[in-house]
Motif scaffolding. Structure first.
Motif, PDB file in Angstrom:
ATOM      1  N   LEU A  38       0.825  -1.206   0.000  1.00 12.29           N
ATOM      2  CA  LEU A  38       0.000   0.000   0.000  1.00 12.29           C
ATOM      3  C   LEU A  38       0.862   1.260   0.000  1.00 12.29           C
ATOM      4  O   LEU A  38       0.494   2.273  -0.596  1.00 12.29           O
ATOM      5  N   SER A  39       1.999   1.193   0.673  1.00 10.43           N
ATOM      6  CA  SER A  39       2.887   2.353   0.738  1.00 10.43           C
ATOM      7  C   SER A  39       3.606   2.600  -0.585  1.00 10.43           C
ATOM      8  O   SER A  39       4.118   3.697  -0.816  1.00 10.43           O
ATOM      9  N   CYS A  40       3.660   1.574  -1.437  1.00 12.72           N
ATOM     10  CA  CYS A  40       4.387   1.672  -2.715  1.00 12.72           C
ATOM     11  C   CYS A  40       3.465   1.944  -3.901  1.00 12.72           C
ATOM     12  O   CYS A  40       3.846   1.668  -5.052  1.00 12.72           O
ATOM     13  N   SER A 135       8.553   9.681  -5.613  1.00  8.75           N
ATOM     14  CA  SER A 135       7.934   8.407  -5.240  1.00  8.75           C
ATOM     15  C   SER A 135       8.646   7.781  -4.045  1.00  8.75           C
ATOM     16  O   SER A 135       8.024   7.070  -3.250  1.00  8.75           O
ATOM     17  N   VAL A 136       9.960   8.031  -3.897  1.00  7.33           N
ATOM     18  CA  VAL A 136      10.681   7.550  -2.714  1.00  7.33           C
ATOM     19  C   VAL A 136      10.153   8.249  -1.464  1.00  7.33           C
ATOM     20  O   VAL A 136       9.899   7.618  -0.434  1.00  7.33           O
ATOM     21  N   ALA A 137       9.970   9.566  -1.566  1.00  2.00           N
ATOM     22  CA  ALA A 137       9.405  10.316  -0.443  1.00  2.00           C
ATOM     23  C   ALA A 137       7.979   9.869  -0.158  1.00  2.00           C
ATOM     24  O   ALA A 137       7.560   9.786   1.006  1.00  2.00           O
ATOM     25  N   SER A 138       7.208   9.585  -1.206  1.00  2.00           N
ATOM     26  CA  SER A 138       5.838   9.105  -1.025  1.00  2.00           C
ATOM     27  C   SER A 138       5.828   7.799  -0.245  1.00  2.00           C
ATOM     28  O   SER A 138       5.028   7.614   0.680  1.00  2.00           O
ATOM     29  N   GLN A 142       4.107   7.352   3.396  1.00  2.00           N
ATOM     30  CA  GLN A 142       3.026   6.377   3.527  1.00  2.00           C
ATOM     31  C   GLN A 142       3.362   5.311   4.569  1.00  2.00           C
ATOM     32  O   GLN A 142       2.545   4.982   5.433  1.00  2.00           O
ATOM     33  N   ALA A 143       4.574   4.760   4.477  1.00  2.00           N
ATOM     34  CA  ALA A 143       4.973   3.718   5.423  1.00  2.00           C
ATOM     35  C   ALA A 143       5.049   4.270   6.836  1.00  2.00           C
ATOM     36  O   ALA A 143       4.676   3.592   7.803  1.00  2.00           O
ATOM     37  N   LYS A 148       2.947   3.439  11.789  1.00  2.00           N
ATOM     38  CA  LYS A 148       3.145   4.189  13.030  1.00  2.00           C
ATOM     39  C   LYS A 148       4.622   4.183  13.456  1.00  2.00           C
ATOM     40  O   LYS A 148       4.980   3.786  14.567  1.00  2.00           O
ATOM     41  N   VAL A 149       5.465   4.629  12.547  1.00  2.00           N
ATOM     42  CA  VAL A 149       6.915   4.624  12.771  1.00  2.00           C
ATOM     43  C   VAL A 149       7.281   5.624  13.863  1.00  2.00           C
ATOM     44  O   VAL A 149       6.756   6.744  13.911  1.00  2.00           O
TER      45      VAL A 149
END
Length: 275
Positions: A38-40, A135-138, A142-143, A148-149
């Motif tokens: 989902l984060s990707c 997209s790396v920042a996205s 997202q992750a 909940k990092v």
């Protein structure tokens, strides 16, 4: 019976307990994979667009222009659907500009090239290229939100900011001066030696050394880079005649770029948290 021996028998894992732990581990792995997937979403759309526009030529516009339109549409959809927040969009925009500046310089220095024609091309660089950095920042944003990092033992901002700036500037200065990437990598290990990243998967929290997470993300981006060059998103000088694997030494470059990305996202998250 020796009580110490009897306790050892009672503590021995049973087949049912072992199977239960195995099922739990598999469920957690599936949950982790789903959250990562989902984060990707943004990177996946970029790779799918690269493959589609390479296999099926789109009409009316050059391929790089279509890629820019697809990226813009995807960014708008993610914002309207709630997959990304306005604050995350601001972070992603910063990365788009940072990446585009790096692309303009690297293409001018001959590090790689974009051989196809496009209307939306400046200095030999198509504008869609900035979205590959975005997209790396996205993914990080997202992750960070989904899992909940939290950061444990994060160094002060006055240490993190010069380190991130030095790593980014080295991408430019090593063309005119010595390449200090390995010194910077060693400095990263020293600065973040006691820093851990904790994240949530289902009902449990896990932790990982932050330096290890840098290496893992950088390695997977290198794999993605091989896929991108295969679909001619850009090409290195040794790929002009036939596609070849990107040299494994590029992992170090992506590792440092991931570090810059993570440091910027983490710093902005902490500033926002204080506010």
């Amino acid at each position: 019976m020796n009580p110490r021996y009897s306790r050892g028998i009672a503590a021995a894992p049973t087949p049912a307990r072992t199977q239960g732990r195995l099922r739990h581990a598999v469920r957690q792995l599936v949950r982790f994979g789903w959250q990562q997937a989902l984060s990707c979403v943004f990177p996946v759309v970029i790779f799918a667009s690269l493959a589609l526009t390479q296999a099926f030529p789109f009409p009316w516009l050059p391929r790089y222009d279509w890629l820019l339109l697809i990226c813009l549409a995807m960014q708008l959809w993610m914002l309207r659907s709630g997959l990304e927040t306005r604050d995350e969009l601001k972070v992603i925009t910063v990365f788009h500009l940072i990446g585009l500046a790096l692309e303009l310089f690297k293409v001018r220095m001959g590090s790689w090239s974009y051989p196809e024609e496009a209307w939306t091309k400046i200095g030999g660089v198509p504008l869609y290229s900035g979205f590959m950095y975005a997209s790396v920042a996205s993914y990080l944003c997202q992750a960070w939100r989904r899992m909940k990092v939290e950061l444990v033992g994060w160094p002060p901002l006055w240490v993190v900011t010069p380190l991130a700036a030095a790593i980014y500037l080295n991408f430019f200065t090593h063309h005119y001066w010595i390449d200090i990437r390995w010194w910077l990598s060693a400095l990263v290990l020293i600065v973040f030696w006691r820093t851990w990243v904790t994240y949530e998967v289902g009902p449990r929290r896990y932790r990982m050394p932050l330096a290890l997470s840098f290496v893992l993300i950088g390695f997977f981006i290198w794999i993605a880079e091989n896929v991108a060059t295969y679909f001619r998103a850009w090409e290195y000088p040794n790929q002009s005649d036939v596609w070849r694997f990107v040299h494994v030494g590029k992992v170090s470059s992506w590792l440092l770029l991931v570090i810059v990305s993570f440091l910027i996202v983490a710093a902005l998250k902490q500033v926002k948290g204080r506010r």
